[in-house]
Design a protein around this motif. Structure first.
Motif, PDB file in Angstrom:
ATOM      1  N   SER A 154     -27.916 -33.454  24.130  1.00  0.00           N
ATOM      2  CA  SER A 154     -27.120 -33.607  25.354  1.00  0.00           C
ATOM      3  C   SER A 154     -25.663 -33.208  25.110  1.00  0.00           C
ATOM      4  CB  SER A 154     -27.233 -35.061  25.823  1.00  0.00           C
ATOM      5  OG  SER A 154     -26.310 -35.378  26.803  1.00  0.00           O
ATOM      6  N   ALA A 155     -25.135 -33.535  23.927  1.00  0.00           N
ATOM      7  CA  ALA A 155     -23.739 -33.200  23.602  1.00  0.00           C
ATOM      8  C   ALA A 155     -23.605 -31.798  23.013  1.00  0.00           C
ATOM      9  CB  ALA A 155     -23.191 -34.225  22.607  1.00  0.00           C
ATOM     10  N   ASN A 156     -24.757 -31.123  22.840  1.00  0.00           N
ATOM     11  CA  ASN A 156     -24.760 -29.795  22.237  1.00  0.00           C
ATOM     12  C   ASN A 156     -24.158 -29.801  20.820  1.00  0.00           C
ATOM     13  OD1 ASN A 156     -25.424 -27.131  22.214  1.00  0.00           O
ATOM     14  ND2 ASN A 156     -23.548 -26.435  23.233  1.00  0.00           N
ATOM     15  N   LEU A 157     -24.526 -30.813  20.055  1.00  0.00           N
ATOM     16  CA  LEU A 157     -24.060 -30.922  18.676  1.00  0.00           C
ATOM     17  C   LEU A 157     -25.266 -31.006  17.742  1.00  0.00           C
ATOM     18  CD1 LEU A 157     -21.217 -33.626  18.551  1.00  0.00           C
ATOM     19  CD2 LEU A 157     -20.954 -31.146  18.574  1.00  0.00           C
ATOM     20  N   THR A 158     -25.050 -30.692  16.473  1.00  0.00           N
ATOM     21  CA  THR A 158     -26.096 -30.919  15.475  1.00  0.00           C
ATOM     22  C   THR A 158     -25.652 -32.073  14.570  1.00  0.00           C
ATOM     23  OG1 THR A 158     -25.080 -29.155  14.204  1.00  0.00           O
ATOM     24  CG2 THR A 158     -27.074 -28.590  15.443  1.00  0.00           C
ATOM     25  N   GLY A 159     -26.601 -32.658  13.875  1.00  0.00           N
ATOM     26  CA  GLY A 159     -26.313 -33.832  13.065  1.00  0.00           C
ATOM     27  C   GLY A 159     -25.174 -33.624  12.075  1.00  0.00           C
ATOM     28  N   ASP A 160     -25.110 -32.415  11.504  1.00  0.00           N
ATOM     29  CA  ASP A 160     -24.084 -32.174  10.471  1.00  0.00           C
ATOM     30  C   ASP A 160     -22.670 -32.170  11.048  1.00  0.00           C
ATOM     31  OD1 ASP A 160     -24.599 -29.872  11.861  1.00  0.00           O
ATOM     32  OD2 ASP A 160     -24.342 -28.531  10.151  1.00  0.00           O
ATOM     33  N   GLN A 161     -22.535 -32.205  12.372  1.00  0.00           N
ATOM     34  CA  GLN A 161     -21.197 -32.246  12.973  1.00  0.00           C
ATOM     35  C   GLN A 161     -20.717 -33.681  13.215  1.00  0.00           C
ATOM     36  OE1 GLN A 161     -22.628 -29.355  16.069  1.00  0.00           O
ATOM     37  NE2 GLN A 161     -20.565 -28.555  15.865  1.00  0.00           N
ATOM     38  N   ILE A 162     -21.585 -34.645  12.917  1.00  0.00           N
ATOM     39  CA  ILE A 162     -21.226 -36.058  13.158  1.00  0.00           C
ATOM     40  C   ILE A 162     -20.437 -36.606  11.956  1.00  0.00           C
ATOM     41  CG2 ILE A 162     -22.234 -38.384  13.411  1.00  0.00           C
ATOM     42  CD1 ILE A 162     -22.445 -36.760  15.976  1.00  0.00           C
ATOM     43  N   ASP A 163     -19.356 -37.338  12.252  1.00  0.00           N
ATOM     44  CA  ASP A 163     -18.518 -37.930  11.186  1.00  0.00           C
ATOM     45  C   ASP A 163     -18.855 -39.393  10.927  1.00  0.00           C
ATOM     46  OD1 ASP A 163     -16.825 -35.584  11.206  1.00  0.00           O
ATOM     47  OD2 ASP A 163     -16.019 -36.375  13.087  1.00  0.00           O
ATOM     48  N   LEU A 164     -19.413 -40.047  11.935  1.00  0.00           N
ATOM     49  CA  LEU A 164     -19.657 -41.488  11.798  1.00  0.00           C
ATOM     50  C   LEU A 164     -20.855 -41.877  12.666  1.00  0.00           C
ATOM     51  CD1 LEU A 164     -18.596 -44.257  10.733  1.00  0.00           C
ATOM     52  CD2 LEU A 164     -17.215 -44.403  12.817  1.00  0.00           C
ATOM     53  N   VAL A 165     -21.764 -42.672  12.069  1.00  0.00           N
ATOM     54  CA  VAL A 165     -22.911 -43.198  12.817  1.00  0.00           C
ATOM     55  C   VAL A 165     -22.740 -44.713  12.877  1.00  0.00           C
ATOM     56  CG1 VAL A 165     -25.436 -43.435  12.895  1.00  0.00           C
ATOM     57  CG2 VAL A 165     -24.412 -41.361  11.907  1.00  0.00           C
ATOM     58  N   ILE A 166     -22.721 -45.257  14.101  1.00  0.00           N
ATOM     59  CA  ILE A 166     -22.614 -46.716  14.267  1.00  0.00           C
ATOM     60  C   ILE A 166     -23.860 -47.180  15.003  1.00  0.00           C
ATOM     61  CG2 ILE A 166     -21.199 -48.636  15.075  1.00  0.00           C
ATOM     62  CD1 ILE A 166     -18.911 -46.637  15.485  1.00  0.00           C
ATOM     63  N   CYS A 167     -24.585 -48.101  14.403  1.00  0.00           N
ATOM     64  CA  CYS A 167     -25.807 -48.597  15.043  1.00  0.00           C
ATOM     65  C   CYS A 167     -25.639 -50.080  15.378  1.00  0.00           C
ATOM     66  CB  CYS A 167     -27.004 -48.397  14.113  1.00  0.00           C
ATOM     67  SG  CYS A 167     -28.535 -48.908  14.895  1.00  0.00           S
ATOM     68  N   ALA A 168     -25.587 -50.372  16.663  1.00  0.00           N
ATOM     69  CA  ALA A 168     -25.525 -51.760  17.119  1.00  0.00           C
ATOM     70  C   ALA A 168     -26.957 -52.257  17.254  1.00  0.00           C
ATOM     71  CB  ALA A 168     -24.811 -51.833  18.464  1.00  0.00           C
ATOM     72  N   THR A 169     -27.282 -53.317  16.525  1.00  0.00           N
ATOM     73  CA  THR A 169     -28.629 -53.866  16.627  1.00  0.00           C
ATOM     74  C   THR A 169     -28.666 -55.310  16.138  1.00  0.00           C
ATOM     75  OG1 THR A 169     -30.959 -53.558  16.020  1.00  0.00           O
ATOM     76  CG2 THR A 169     -29.333 -52.877  14.371  1.00  0.00           C
ATOM     77  N   ALA A 170     -29.507 -56.098  16.807  1.00  0.00           N
ATOM     78  CA  ALA A 170     -29.770 -57.463  16.355  1.00  0.00           C
ATOM     79  C   ALA A 170     -31.128 -57.511  15.671  1.00  0.00           C
ATOM     80  CB  ALA A 170     -29.762 -58.416  17.552  1.00  0.00           C
ATOM     81  N   THR A 171     -31.830 -56.375  15.689  1.00  0.00           N
ATOM     82  CA  THR A 171     -33.167 -56.296  15.103  1.00  0.00           C
ATOM     83  C   THR A 171     -33.237 -55.058  14.191  1.00  0.00           C
ATOM     84  OG1 THR A 171     -33.853 -55.143  17.123  1.00  0.00           O
ATOM     85  CG2 THR A 171     -34.372 -57.483  16.989  1.00  0.00           C
ATOM     86  N   PRO A 172     -32.424 -55.061  13.120  1.00  0.00           N
ATOM     87  CA  PRO A 172     -32.373 -53.869  12.263  1.00  0.00           C
ATOM     88  C   PRO A 172     -33.706 -53.610  11.554  1.00  0.00           C
ATOM     89  CG  PRO A 172     -31.214 -55.699  11.235  1.00  0.00           C
ATOM     90  CD  PRO A 172     -31.598 -56.161  12.618  1.00  0.00           C
ATOM     91  N   GLU A 173     -33.829 -52.376  11.062  1.00  0.00           N
ATOM     92  CA  GLU A 173     -35.048 -52.013  10.322  1.00  0.00           C
ATOM     93  C   GLU A 173     -35.213 -52.936   9.101  1.00  0.00           C
ATOM     94  OE1 GLU A 173     -36.710 -49.824  11.861  1.00  0.00           O
ATOM     95  OE2 GLU A 173     -38.040 -48.744  10.530  1.00  0.00           O
TER      96      GLU A 173
END
Ligand code: COA
Length: 343
Positions: A72-91
């Motif tokens: 949707s953002a027309n980006l690929t993963g290697d262009q991401i600088d930070l991943v933030i995952c909000a979860t109360a039920t993590p893996e």
């Protein structure tokens, strides 16, 4: 002439969701606990929810939502600088679910972290993304809300098992550098908390205080325990107050907001927030009838449906508000941009 460059603004440029295909209706729940579709609809507004299949987890759902948000953002993963995952039920307790997504989307240069703010997690994660971008520590941030609530709900407790559902949503937040108003801009964010109320909504077991044991499992300590009326009051008050403060912080009036997307916990809670704010009903979006409370995923899933249903369009100003265990809550005001919806 003032040569000072403006700080970058943070804008939502991509959005994706994932929902399990299995539907659990109120009538089906009424076959194993003492409840009814009429009671659940009247007290909560929820008719059905999605339930993760055996192969679906917070990682798999968060990953699918993330992949769609990147497209949707027309980006690929290697262009991401930070991943933030909000979860109360993590893996897992660790490694973080964010690290697992980081690897799976090929975000090889990114930092990654999970964020714990229960049902308010998405607003909290959005605020961290915005802060990183405004302070120039990141340009492209992937924010995920993903939950497998069905695995922490006590299916013998009718007061909680009716409320929750599974699913994931993700957004890409990007730096906007020019002086023109940035479409998609997160204009203001407010975070609040009150740890003295933590006892009203919690999972007692599985942490350092009560590690898993035969006894903790037998006593059902690894499931959600909730004081419904206390959470109800806190949610109405908290989301309405945070919404007001977010408006004030953005130098905005209530009339400047075109749509409110509150955490999809309960239709009566959302109505309480609406009436406290004195917003017209036409400015409130709601989809909890279909999904129940998907915790940190509820706001991105609702934003996605609002766009799909044409209730949220480019140029509109949307206020989002979240509330959850902690208690933790917050609100943000977003000038919605041209965010393509990926089916
Ligand atoms: N079906 C039928 N009866 C139920 C029921 C169910 N699923 N769940 C509870 N009841 C009963 C209770 O046992 C109680 O019976 P009693 O009066 O004989 O003791 C009665 O309904 C009223 O219970 P109460 O808890 O006062 O109902 P309520 O109007 O507060 O509604 C909630 C209960 C849970 C729907 C409501 O408190 C709520 O939505 N709270 C917020 C929950 C939430 O959103 N949590 C997540 C936030 S992130």
């Amino acid at each position: 002439m003032n040569n000072q460059k403006r700080l970058p603004r943070a804008a939502i440029t991509g959005l994706g969701v994932y929902l399990p295909s299995k539907i659990l209706t109120n009538n089906e729940i009424a076959t194993f606990v003492d409840t009814s579709d009429a009671w659940i609809m009247q007290r909560t507004g929820i008719r059905e929810r999605r339930i993760a299949g055996p192969e679906e987890t917070s990682l798999t759902m968060g990953l699918e939502a993330s992949k769609k948000a990147l497209v949707s953002a027309n980006l690929t993963g290697d262009q991401i600088d930070l991943v933030i995952c909000a979860t109360a039920t993590p893996e897992y307790i660790f490694p973080s679910t964010a690290c697992l997504v980081q690897d799976a989307v090929g975000a090889t240069g990114a930092g990654a972290m999970d964020l714990s703010a229960a049902c308010a997690g998405f607003i909290y994660a959005l605020s961290v993304a915005r802060a990183y971008i405004v302070s120039k520590m990141a340009r492209n941030v992937l924010v995920i809300g993903t939950e497998t609530m069905s695995r922490v709900v006590d299916w013998t407790d009718r007061s909680t098992c009716i409320l929750f559902g599974d699913g994931a949503g993700a957004v890409v937040v990007q730096a906007a550098f020019d002086d023109a108003p940035a479409l998609g801009e997160i204009e203001s964010v407010v975070l609040k908390s009150d740890g003295s109320k933590g006892c009203h909504l919690l999972i007692p077991g599985g942490g350092s205080k009560m590690p898993a044991s035969e006894e903790s499992a037998r006593d059902r300590q690894h499931y959600i325990k909730m004081n419904g009326p206390e959470v109800f009051k806190g949610a109405v008050r908290g989301m309405a107050d945070a919404f007001h403060q977010a408006l004030k912080m953005g130098d905005l009036q209530l009339g400047d907001v075109d749509l409110m997307v509150a955490h999809q916990a309960n239709a009566r809670i959302i109505e309480g927030v609406r009436s406290r704010l004195d917003l017209p009903t036409s400015k409130v979006y709601q989809n909890l009838e279909r999904y129940g409370n998907t915790s940190s995923a509820s706001i991105p899933i609702a934003l996605y449906d609002a766009v799909r249903e044409n209730a949220l369009k480019e140029g509109m100003r949307v206020g989002v508000a979240g509330f959850g265990g902690g208690f933790a809550w917050g609100a943000a005001i977003i000038r919605w941009g041209n965010v393509p919806i990926i089916a």
